[in-house]
Scaffold this active site. Structure first.
Site, mmCIF file in Angstrom:
data_model
loop_
_atom_site.group_PDB
_atom_site.id
_atom_site.type_symbol
_atom_site.label_atom_id
_atom_site.label_comp_id
_atom_site.label_asym_id
_atom_site.label_seq_id
_atom_site.Cartn_x
_atom_site.Cartn_y
_atom_site.Cartn_z
ATOM 1 N N HIS A 136 99.192 11.148 23.229
ATOM 2 C CA HIS A 136 99.613 10.795 21.881
ATOM 3 C C HIS A 136 101.133 10.676 21.877
ATOM 4 C CE1 HIS A 136 95.797 11.339 19.829
ATOM 5 N NE2 HIS A 136 95.612 12.463 20.490
ATOM 6 N N CYS B 64 100.977 5.972 21.392
ATOM 7 C CA CYS B 64 101.429 5.265 20.205
ATOM 8 C C CYS B 64 102.955 5.175 20.224
ATOM 9 C CB CYS B 64 100.969 5.996 18.944
ATOM 10 S SG CYS B 64 99.194 5.908 18.627
#
Length: 450
Positions: A157, A199
């Protein structure tokens, strides 16, 4: 009769030459690769928990690819929390797969840095070859020399200028840049390739000094967009995703193509359409650093595979469901709720956990928005928080300010979580706008004290 014997002899001789010629070509490639120095790899899964299954699956798959390519275990360093293979929800205990009906990619993977030892400090120590900086783990580091080649693959992430680790602290772009500059200054590698799945992964390299370090970077997404998970909710794994879109794209391409012929550039061009998914539920891959390196063959970093055949077509698994990385936890919890029997304790427990996560997300959304309104006014708050700097500029001018603002927010309003990392850009914009620490502290306290 004499002529026939000569023709037969000629054909036999020609066959031998062709066979030996093929072996000779492979031998030339192998000799060339051996002459360029040792291949090193650092593989990092920066998450934990079942709903993040895909990150560890990606990393394990990468290990199998490199191992088959000829890299030795002593030159491959693996970071993974290692809580997936034997998780209670795993339908195949001890097995991890990276696509529906795929092979086990977990078997044989080195457990170098697992659990609490899967952290940023150890990652920096491993990359720098600094054993004295390690806290636990196997002690394996990238003990490379000036002629060696390093491949780093990180799946996790992320947020603007930050990527996670299972154990805090997170890794900020400025700190990663300093580590890689220090590695370059030590003259302990010839070239380095860095693949990052997260991301807003482009923000880890955008505007930072990478040119001249002999480092080539490929990221899953631009600096201001999310990346996507794939192979989601297949039979038996309805509560999770088996891979990440960028990750499985480069991994499957590396297996399909001849890595002695396929270059980094060609791989980038070949898979970016799949990663973008025609502009829907996909992301824009990016390149950074010394782009001339992308002319290198994949085999220099990943080893050789000598496929029996190659194809110009991308024969990937079809019917893949793509999910924004930030929403995979919701997919997990919704699936748990839907699959639980009506009126059961499992149903109520699943509903409680789902509600808790939704409320937490709403809390983060409202808190950041309110802080922006306090600092910049009701009309301008959202506009300032969402500013995206032009390409070529770093996320923030003062990285210490950014780190402190994240800490201030979390001290008053609770953890950002992987979902809330999308607001790190907003904190960076506060710093760029000249907001002082005492102003941020007061605004966060006012917002979250009740």
């Amino acid at each position: 009769m004499f002529a026939k014997i000569n023709v037969a002899s000629f054909l036999i001789t020609l066959f031998v030459v062709l066979v030996e010629g093929s072996n000779m070509i492979e031998s030339i490639f192998e000799d060339h690769e051996n002459s360029i120095g040792t291949k090193w790899a650092v593989l990092v899964a920066g998450s934990s928990e079942w709903y993040n299954y895909r990150h560890q699956a990606d990393i394990c798959h990468a290990y199998q690819l490199l191992k088959k390519g000829g890299l030795k275990d002593e030159n491959i360093v693996v970071f993974m929390y290692d809580d997936i293979a034997y998780h209670s929800e795993n339908p195949k205990p001890g097995v991890i797969i990276n696509k529906p009906h795929g092979p086990d990619v977990y078997n044989g993977v080195p457990k170098d840095y697992t659990g609490k030892h899967c952290n940023a400090q150890n990652f920096y120590g491993v990359v720098l070859g600094n054993k004295s900086a390690l806290t636990g783990g196997s002690g394996k580091v990238v003990n490379s020399g000036p002629n060696d080649y390093i491949f780093i693959y990180y799946a996790d992430h992320g947020g603007s200028g930050v990527i996670d680790m299972p154990i805090e602290p997170s890794i900020y772009a400025k700190d990663l840049n300093e580590v890689l500059k220090k590695k370059h200054a030590s003259r302990t590698y010839e070239k380095m390739v860095f693949y990052l799945e997260a991301c807003e992964s482009g923000s880890m390299f955008e505007g930072l000094p990478y040119k001249g370090l002999n480092i080539y970077v490929t990221t899953a997404s631009k600096a201001d967009e999310d990346s996507f998970a794939t192979y989601c909710s297949p039979k038996g794994y309805e509560t999770t995703c088996l891979g990440d879109l960028f990750s499985v794209s480069w991994l499957e391409n590396s297996e399909l193509q001849d890595r002695q012929v396929e270059t980094l550039k060609k791989q980038y061009q070949r898979i970016r359409k799949r990663v973008l998914n025609n502009g829907t539920e996909g992301s824009h891959m990016m390149e950074y650093g010394d782009l001339h390196i992308h002319e290198d063959a994949l085999s220099i970093y990943m080893g050789s595979n000598f496929p029996t055949h190659t194809s110009t077509k991308n024969n990937y698994a079809s019917n893949s469901r793509y999910v924004n990385q930030r929403d995979v936890q919701l997919l997990y919890l919704i699936s748990k709720f839907q699959n639980a029997p009506e009126g059961s304790r499992r149903k109520s427990e699943a509903y409680r956990k789902l509600s808790k996560v939704i409320l937490k997300r709403e809390h983060v959304d409202k808190s950041v928005k309110h802080i922006g309104q306090i600092l910049f006014g009701v009309e301008n708050g959202q506009k300032v928080l969402n500013i995206v700097r032009p390409a070529g500029q770093p996320l923030v001018d003062d990285w210490d300010c950014l780190k402190s603002f994240v800490k201030i927010f979390e001290s008053h309003c609770g953890s950002l979580t992987s979902y809330g990392k999308k607001y790190v850009r907003g904190f960076a914009n506060m710093c760029n706008a000249g907001i002082q620490r005492d102003q941020m502290d007061a605004a966060a306290k006012q917002t979250c004290s009740s």
